[in-house]
Scaffold this motif. Sequence first.
Motif, PDB file in Angstrom:
ATOM      1  N   ALA A   1       0.836  -1.207   0.000  1.00 51.24           N
ATOM      2  CA  ALA A   1       0.000   0.000   0.000  1.00 51.24           C
ATOM      3  C   ALA A   1       0.868   1.253   0.000  1.00 51.24           C
ATOM      4  CB  ALA A   1      -0.933   0.000   1.207  1.00 51.24           C
ATOM      5  N   GLY A   2       1.960   1.221   0.750  1.00 53.61           N
ATOM      6  CA  GLY A   2       2.873   2.355   0.773  1.00 53.61           C
ATOM      7  C   GLY A   2       3.535   2.586  -0.572  1.00 53.61           C
TER       8      GLY A   2
ATOM      9  N   ALA B   1       2.318   1.688  -3.497  1.00 52.00           N
ATOM     10  CA  ALA B   1       1.278   2.161  -4.411  1.00 52.00           C
ATOM     11  C   ALA B   1       0.942   3.626  -4.157  1.00 52.00           C
ATOM     12  CB  ALA B   1       0.032   1.290  -4.275  1.00 52.00           C
ATOM     13  N   ALA B   2       0.768   3.982  -2.892  1.00 48.07           N
ATOM     14  CA  ALA B   2       0.439   5.367  -2.560  1.00 48.07           C
ATOM     15  C   ALA B   2       1.561   6.316  -2.951  1.00 48.07           C
ATOM     16  CB  ALA B   2       0.132   5.494  -1.067  1.00 48.07           C
ATOM     17  N   THR B   3       2.798   5.907  -2.695  1.00 46.83           N
ATOM     18  CA  THR B   3       3.943   6.746  -3.052  1.00 46.83           C
ATOM     19  C   THR B   3       4.018   6.930  -4.564  1.00 46.83           C
ATOM     20  OG1 THR B   3       5.141   6.029  -1.086  1.00 46.83           O
ATOM     21  CG2 THR B   3       6.456   6.984  -2.870  1.00 46.83           C
TER      22      THR B   3
ATOM     23  N   LEU C   1       1.556   6.615  -6.810  1.00 45.33           N
ATOM     24  CA  LEU C   1       0.407   7.385  -7.273  1.00 45.33           C
ATOM     25  C   LEU C   1       0.578   8.872  -6.960  1.00 45.33           C
ATOM     26  CD1 LEU C   1      -2.420   7.329  -8.543  1.00 45.33           C
ATOM     27  CD2 LEU C   1      -3.328   6.959  -6.252  1.00 45.33           C
ATOM     28  N   LEU C   2       0.925   9.166  -5.721  1.00 40.59           N
ATOM     29  CA  LEU C   2       1.110  10.572  -5.337  1.00 40.59           C
ATOM     30  C   LEU C   2       2.276  11.203  -6.099  1.00 40.59           C
ATOM     31  CD1 LEU C   2       0.505  10.277  -1.498  1.00 40.59           C
ATOM     32  CD2 LEU C   2      -0.983  11.423  -3.155  1.00 40.59           C
TER      33      LEU C   2
ATOM     34  N   ASP D   1       2.139  15.220  -6.251  1.00 46.76           N
ATOM     35  CA  ASP D   1       1.648  15.584  -4.920  1.00 46.76           C
ATOM     36  C   ASP D   1       2.792  15.465  -3.906  1.00 46.76           C
ATOM     37  OD1 ASP D   1       0.367  15.575  -2.361  1.00 46.76           O
ATOM     38  OD2 ASP D   1      -1.489  14.875  -3.302  1.00 46.76           O
TER      39      ASP D   1
ATOM     40  N   ARG E   1       2.751  15.147  -0.858  1.00 43.38           N
ATOM     41  CA  ARG E   1       2.510  14.174   0.216  1.00 43.38           C
ATOM     42  C   ARG E   1       3.196  12.844  -0.062  1.00 43.38           C
ATOM     43  NH1 ARG E   1      -3.845  14.629   0.481  1.00 43.38           N
ATOM     44  NH2 ARG E   1      -3.406  14.670  -1.741  1.00 43.38           N
ATOM     45  N   MET E   2       3.696  12.683  -1.280  1.00 42.37           N
ATOM     46  CA  MET E   2       4.465  11.489  -1.622  1.00 42.37           C
ATOM     47  C   MET E   2       5.622  11.310  -0.653  1.00 42.37           C
ATOM     48  SD  MET E   2       7.136  11.008  -4.702  1.00 42.37           S
ATOM     49  CE  MET E   2       8.121  12.223  -3.864  1.00 42.37           C
TER      50      MET E   2
ATOM     51  N   THR F   1       4.360   9.359   2.418  1.00 47.96           N
ATOM     52  CA  THR F   1       4.137   7.927   2.200  1.00 47.96           C
ATOM     53  C   THR F   1       5.455   7.208   1.932  1.00 47.96           C
ATOM     54  OG1 THR F   1       3.636   8.264  -0.154  1.00 47.96           O
ATOM     55  CG2 THR F   1       1.763   8.244   1.385  1.00 47.96           C
TER      56      THR F   1
ATOM     57  N   THR G   1       6.741   4.129   4.152  1.00 47.74           N
ATOM     58  CA  THR G   1       7.041   2.871   3.465  1.00 47.74           C
ATOM     59  C   THR G   1       8.466   2.410   3.758  1.00 47.74           C
ATOM     60  OG1 THR G   1       5.456   3.446   1.737  1.00 47.74           O
ATOM     61  CG2 THR G   1       7.034   1.702   1.221  1.00 47.74           C
TER      62      THR G   1
END
Length: 132
Positions: free
Chosen positions: A50-51, A53-55, A57-58, A63, A65-66, A69, A73
Amino acid sequence: MRKKWTLIALGTAAVVLVPWMVVLALTLPARAEVRNWSLAWIGLDVLMAAGCAATALLGLRGDARMRLTASATASVAVLDAWFDITTAQPGSALAQALACAVAEAGLAYACTVLAVTDRHPSRIGARPEGHS
């Protein structure tokens, strides 16, 4: 002012944790039977995926906020490697844990680099201003 008190609280927590670690070292059993063992390990890998993927994507969205994350991660990857190595049986299980730890260290390194050096996520791979 709030930041200063938060930092003082963190420093105090670090000091208080030292005697607590001594208590744990003296009182924890050398062996324990654990319920939900596979769930705990799968949970770490879910957090890591999830970390990642979020990193990704952001970061691809530009973004900032990457960086958060990516930092989280990296921490999960190091934690996973630590528990892989420290809970592995000697022999092939330990060799496998060490191999996984190398991959997790690579992930942690990449995430740490993203977290601390990339001030402009939309320009991933670009050099910071003023650097050639």
